[in-house]
Motif scaffolding. Structure first.
Motif, PDB file in Angstrom:
ATOM      1  N   SER A  97       0.814  -1.223   0.000  1.00  0.00           N
ATOM      2  CA  SER A  97       0.000   0.000   0.000  1.00  0.00           C
ATOM      3  C   SER A  97       0.839   1.261   0.000  1.00  0.00           C
ATOM      4  N   THR A  98       2.041   1.203   0.570  1.00  0.00           N
ATOM      5  CA  THR A  98       2.853   2.417   0.664  1.00  0.00           C
ATOM      6  C   THR A  98       4.014   2.401  -0.318  1.00  0.00           C
ATOM      7  N   GLY A  99       4.337   1.225  -0.860  1.00  0.00           N
ATOM      8  CA  GLY A  99       5.464   1.113  -1.770  1.00  0.00           C
ATOM      9  C   GLY A  99       6.809   1.176  -1.060  1.00  0.00           C
ATOM     10  N   LYS A 100       6.763   1.249   0.270  1.00  0.00           N
ATOM     11  CA  LYS A 100       7.992   1.381   1.059  1.00  0.00           C
ATOM     12  C   LYS A 100       8.864   0.116   0.922  1.00  0.00           C
ATOM     13  N   GLU A 101      10.164   0.306   0.676  1.00  0.00           N
ATOM     14  CA  GLU A 101      11.047  -0.857   0.557  1.00  0.00           C
ATOM     15  C   GLU A 101      11.855  -1.035   1.830  1.00  0.00           C
TER      16      GLU A 101
ATOM     17  N   GLN B 196       2.496   1.684  12.131  1.00  0.00           N
ATOM     18  CA  GLN B 196       1.682   2.278  11.069  1.00  0.00           C
ATOM     19  C   GLN B 196       2.279   1.954   9.691  1.00  0.00           C
ATOM     20  N   ASP B 197       3.598   1.627   9.682  1.00  0.00           N
ATOM     21  CA  ASP B 197       4.235   1.306   8.399  1.00  0.00           C
ATOM     22  C   ASP B 197       3.932  -0.109   7.922  1.00  0.00           C
ATOM     23  N   THR B 198       3.500  -0.958   8.820  1.00  0.00           N
ATOM     24  CA  THR B 198       3.175  -2.327   8.413  1.00  0.00           C
ATOM     25  C   THR B 198       1.793  -2.645   8.949  1.00  0.00           C
ATOM     26  N   GLN B 199       0.786  -2.145   8.270  1.00  0.00           N
ATOM     27  CA  GLN B 199      -0.570  -2.271   8.801  1.00  0.00           C
ATOM     28  C   GLN B 199      -1.224  -3.599   8.478  1.00  0.00           C
ATOM     29  N   VAL B 200      -2.046  -4.022   9.425  1.00  0.00           N
ATOM     30  CA  VAL B 200      -2.745  -5.294   9.297  1.00  0.00           C
ATOM     31  C   VAL B 200      -3.550  -5.340   7.991  1.00  0.00           C
ATOM     32  N   GLY B 201      -3.391  -6.445   7.265  1.00  0.00           N
ATOM     33  CA  GLY B 201      -4.161  -6.637   6.038  1.00  0.00           C
ATOM     34  C   GLY B 201      -3.364  -6.308   4.781  1.00  0.00           C
TER      35      GLY B 201
ATOM     36  N   PRO C 173      -2.036  -7.492  -5.171  1.00  0.00           N
ATOM     37  CA  PRO C 173      -2.025  -7.669  -3.711  1.00  0.00           C
ATOM     38  C   PRO C 173      -3.168  -8.580  -3.267  1.00  0.00           C
ATOM     39  N   LEU C 174      -3.139  -8.949  -2.000  1.00  0.00           N
ATOM     40  CA  LEU C 174      -4.240  -9.719  -1.415  1.00  0.00           C
ATOM     41  C   LEU C 174      -5.461  -8.815  -1.292  1.00  0.00           C
ATOM     42  N   GLN C 175      -6.606  -9.423  -1.324  1.00  0.00           N
ATOM     43  CA  GLN C 175      -7.859  -8.663  -1.289  1.00  0.00           C
ATOM     44  C   GLN C 175      -8.192  -8.170   0.114  1.00  0.00           C
ATOM     45  N   GLY C 176      -8.986  -7.123   0.157  1.00  0.00           N
ATOM     46  CA  GLY C 176      -9.680  -6.791   1.400  1.00  0.00           C
ATOM     47  C   GLY C 176      -8.924  -5.913   2.377  1.00  0.00           C
ATOM     48  N   TYR C 177      -7.783  -5.316   1.960  1.00  0.00           N
ATOM     49  CA  TYR C 177      -7.044  -4.484   2.892  1.00  0.00           C
ATOM     50  C   TYR C 177      -7.751  -3.156   3.103  1.00  0.00           C
ATOM     51  N   ARG C 178      -7.849  -2.748   4.349  1.00  0.00           N
ATOM     52  CA  ARG C 178      -8.254  -1.359   4.604  1.00  0.00           C
ATOM     53  C   ARG C 178      -7.522  -0.849   5.827  1.00  0.00           C
ATOM     54  N   PRO C 179      -7.138   0.442   5.812  1.00  0.00           N
ATOM     55  CA  PRO C 179      -6.427   0.962   6.974  1.00  0.00           C
ATOM     56  C   PRO C 179      -7.343   0.976   8.204  1.00  0.00           C
ATOM     57  N   ALA C 180      -6.758   0.889   9.386  1.00  0.00           N
ATOM     58  CA  ALA C 180      -7.538   0.873  10.623  1.00  0.00           C
ATOM     59  C   ALA C 180      -8.378   2.129  10.703  1.00  0.00           C
TER      60      ALA C 180
ATOM     61  N   ALA D  44      -2.299   0.364  15.930  1.00  0.00           N
ATOM     62  CA  ALA D  44      -2.472   1.238  14.776  1.00  0.00           C
ATOM     63  C   ALA D  44      -3.864   1.843  14.732  1.00  0.00           C
ATOM     64  N   SER D  45      -4.793   1.296  15.510  1.00  0.00           N
ATOM     65  CA  SER D  45      -6.163   1.801  15.422  1.00  0.00           C
ATOM     66  C   SER D  45      -6.436   2.913  16.430  1.00  0.00           C
ATOM     67  N   LEU D  46      -5.452   3.243  17.257  1.00  0.00           N
ATOM     68  CA  LEU D  46      -5.615   4.357  18.196  1.00  0.00           C
ATOM     69  C   LEU D  46      -5.100   5.630  17.531  1.00  0.00           C
ATOM     70  N   SER D  47      -5.933   6.677  17.475  1.00  0.00           N
ATOM     71  CA  SER D  47      -5.449   7.929  16.911  1.00  0.00           C
ATOM     72  C   SER D  47      -5.654   9.038  17.936  1.00  0.00           C
ATOM     73  N   PHE D  48      -4.850  10.095  17.858  1.00  0.00           N
ATOM     74  CA  PHE D  48      -5.081  11.220  18.771  1.00  0.00           C
ATOM     75  C   PHE D  48      -4.514  12.522  18.210  1.00  0.00           C
TER      76      PHE D  48
END
Ligand code: GTP
Length: 599
Positions: A229-233, A268-273, A286-293, A324-328
């Motif tokens: 999702s981020t293209g980060k290597e 946050q750089d390696t998010q679930v899904g 990619p695998l299906q069904g990814y969405r950010p928290a 990753a699902s906690l924001s503030f």
């Protein structure tokens, strides 16, 4: 190890049906943990989880089992969270498996949560192995539960495995059933790498540990990988399995489950899904069904002592490392000073975070009433979202409509309580959708409800009105327009922002009145009269008055010795420190807390 000797599975169950106890037994019987190290519930490692008896984060462990067929198998057990707040994590962990063990309590039978999780498993094409646990209980009724599994879930239950995790009965049988019934992974061992991130956590010493399930190809130490999702290597600095502690293996082959360490700084750089592939030779898709928290519930957190503000920020940053699902974001309130607006997955998630801040970081705090995210549409065609009552558009600002999030909730309840549940759902602005009797005793009731009504005290009320017999599960279905208004609470004519709330127009007066009454009880009398009002814009919809009174704390020790008088005055001063000054009125901290409970 060849794929045919691997099995990847998770355990799904309703809360308290024995998932963690079964997992512990599997670890013990396969010798993954020695008897000596066997602490109850190894997988639920967080203190709070242990105390609340719930599993919060998904975790993985690799077991090696010598089966009756003479072969050694690698079994990857992925533990999934058991609560609706964490449903996305459940679905991602299930995507890492070929099978699931469905644990049903022999005395309690099938519950709403059981159903929700089984449907998730079936959607993911998992082979489901039914297990009836707690057969040692006097109230166990195996035949009845078998019938329920067949009638309600629609799974054959004749060959359900019977266990008592507590007494250690049926565990070998369960292991054999896993090997026989759950299919081995079938992926391209040689293909371009495709791996799923299904969890991650931050370790103080090692940095971010990312949990992966390898589908095609193979991950080796030193590989250059890419996050889809981020293209980060990133470079694989270490990889291995949990057995149950991290053990470096230098390689994770097709079909395996384990961890990677890449030196990323935050989860946050390696998010679930998300999908991982090789940087040089990436997979085609990619695998299906990814969405950010995504946060569903928002609240302001304010330190009671302003000195704790920076500690609170540090603590939230630390918690976020693992969540990753906690924001503030920083926020200020006229009444409460400096604090943070936080986003949570749900109310349980919020409770856990607040409790951890108190317990692990020693920060005393006030949380404002939880709110959901509203969508405001303006006459001029623009629209925006708000999650804080203070941002609600004032009358005359050109507001056209406000939408709020709705859920579809399924409630499974014994027939005697059907009336109570429907009454509660109606009170909570629910729209009846459907009701089915799943057997002669229990009904499944479906309602559409505004999320805002669920986040406050729906669970508690549901429990008390059904004596704890109802179980509840929900999914988001989207936004709908509602007649919403903002209610302000004024103390001595001054609006106290922390008490403001967004409410359906029909409930505004009753809620406003309840808060005024509560505040009248809690705010101590002062030397002048204090009006407490609830207002819709300029219109007052409720009012209470606190009569004037001077609290003379030394009155009862007339003539007595001076040191005792001083002590009492000191005490009064201490008490004042714990008050918030609003205009000329002091409001005790507890007022903020008790108003939340009222909502
Ligand atoms: P969550 O983590 O909240 O999803 O719960 P869980 O499904 O993991 O349940 P857990 O393993 O924590 O067990 C819940 C309670 O049931 C505990 O008090 C266990 O001791 C008890 N329990 C588990 N298995 C058995 C069993 O076979 N017999 C009896 N009598 N009690 C059991």
């Amino acid at each position: 190890m060849l794929q045919k000797f691997k099995r990847n599975f998770s355990i799904i169950a309703h809360i308290d049906h024995g998932k963690s106890t079964i997992a512990d037994r599997l670890l013990q019987v396969t010798g993954t943990v020695s008897e000596r190290d066997m602490k109850a519930q190894v997988l639920d490692s967080m203190d709070l989880e242990r105390e609340k008896g719930i599993t919060i984060k998904a975790q993985a462990v690799t077991l090696y089992y010598d089966a009756k067929d003479g072969n050694r198998y690698e079994l990857n057990l992925i533990d999934t969270p058991g609560h609706v707040d964490f449903i996305y994590e459940v679905s991602r962990s299930l995507a890492a498996c070929e099978g699931a063990i469905l644990v049903v309590d022999a005395a309690q039978g099938v519950e709403a949560q059981t159903l929700a999780n089984v449907y998730l498993a079936l959607e993911n094409d998992l082979e489901v192995v039914p297990v009836i646990n707690k057969i040692d209980l006097p109230a166990a009724d195996v035949d009845k539960v078998k019938n329920e599994i067949e009638d309600v879930i629609g799974l054959p239950a004749d060959d359900a495995v019977l266990t008592s995790a507590k007494a250690g009965i049926g565990i070998e049988e369960l292991l054999e059933a896993i090997i026989e019934r759950i299919p081995a992974p079938e992926h391209q061992e040689e293909g371009p790498l495709k791996a799923l991130i299904f969890d991650s956590h931050f370790d103080d010493y090692r940095g971010v540990i990312t949990y992966v399930r390898v589908l095609d190809g193979c991950i080796k130490k030193g590989d250059k990988i890419k996050i889809w999702s981020t293209g980060k290597e990133l470079e694989i600095l270490e990889c291995g399995v949990f057995s149950p502690v991290m053990k470096s293996t230098g390689e994770l082959s097709s079909g395996s489950v384990g961890y990677i360490i890449t030196g990323v700084k935050t989860i946050q750089d390696t998010q679930v899904g998300d999908t991982i592939t090789h940087a040089k030779k990436p997979c085609a898709e990619p695998l299906q069904g990814y969405r950010p928290a995504q946060s569903m519930v928002y609240a302001g957190l304010y330190p009671i002592s302003t000195d704790d503000y920076s500690d609170l920020r540090d603590a939230l940053e630390k918690l976020q490392l693992n969540d990753a699902s906690l924001s503030f974001v920083p926020e200020t309130s006229l009444a409460l000073g400096f604090g943070f607006r936080c986003g949570f997955l749900g109310l349980l998630h919020m409770e856990i975070i607040v409790e951890r801040l108190r317990r692990e970081y020693n920060i005393d705090l006030i949380s404002t009433s939880p709110s959901v995210e509203y969508r405001v549409h303006m006459e001029n065609g623009s629209s925006y979202t708000i999650d804080n009552p203070c941002e609600f558009p004032e009358a005359g600002s050109g507001k056209k409509a406000v939408e709020e999030p709705f859920i579809k909730g399924n409630i499974l309840v014994p027939k005697d309580y059907v009336g109570n549940v429907m009454e509660l759902c109606q009170e909570k602005r629910g729209v009846f959708i459907d009701m089915n009797y799943i057997d002669e005793n229990r009904a499944m009731i479906t309602y559409e409800l505004p999320l805002a009504e669920i986040v406050i005290d729906f669970y508690d009320k549901l429990k008390s009105r059904t004596r704890g017999y109802a179980s509840f599960e929900y999914e988001m279905i989207g936004y709908k327009e509602s007649k919403l208004v903002k209610v302000d609470i004024l103390v001595s004519g001054n609006p106290v922002d922390a008490f403001s709330f967004i409410s359906h127009a029909d409930h505004a007066s009753s809620r406003g009145r309840a808060i005024c009454e509560k505040l009248k009880e809690i705010i101590p009398r002062q030397q002048f009269e204090i009006p407490i009002q609830a207002a819709l814009g300029a219109k007052i919809i409720a009012r209470e008055t606190i009569r004037a009174f001077r609290k003379n704390v030394t009155a009862k020790c007339y003539g007595g010795d001076i040191t005792r008088k001083k002590k009492l005055l000191e005490k009064q001063k201490e008490g004042k420190k714990r008050m918030k000054q609003i205009g000329n009125v002091e409001i005790p901290q507890e007022a903020f807390v008790s108003v939340l409970k009222l909502n």
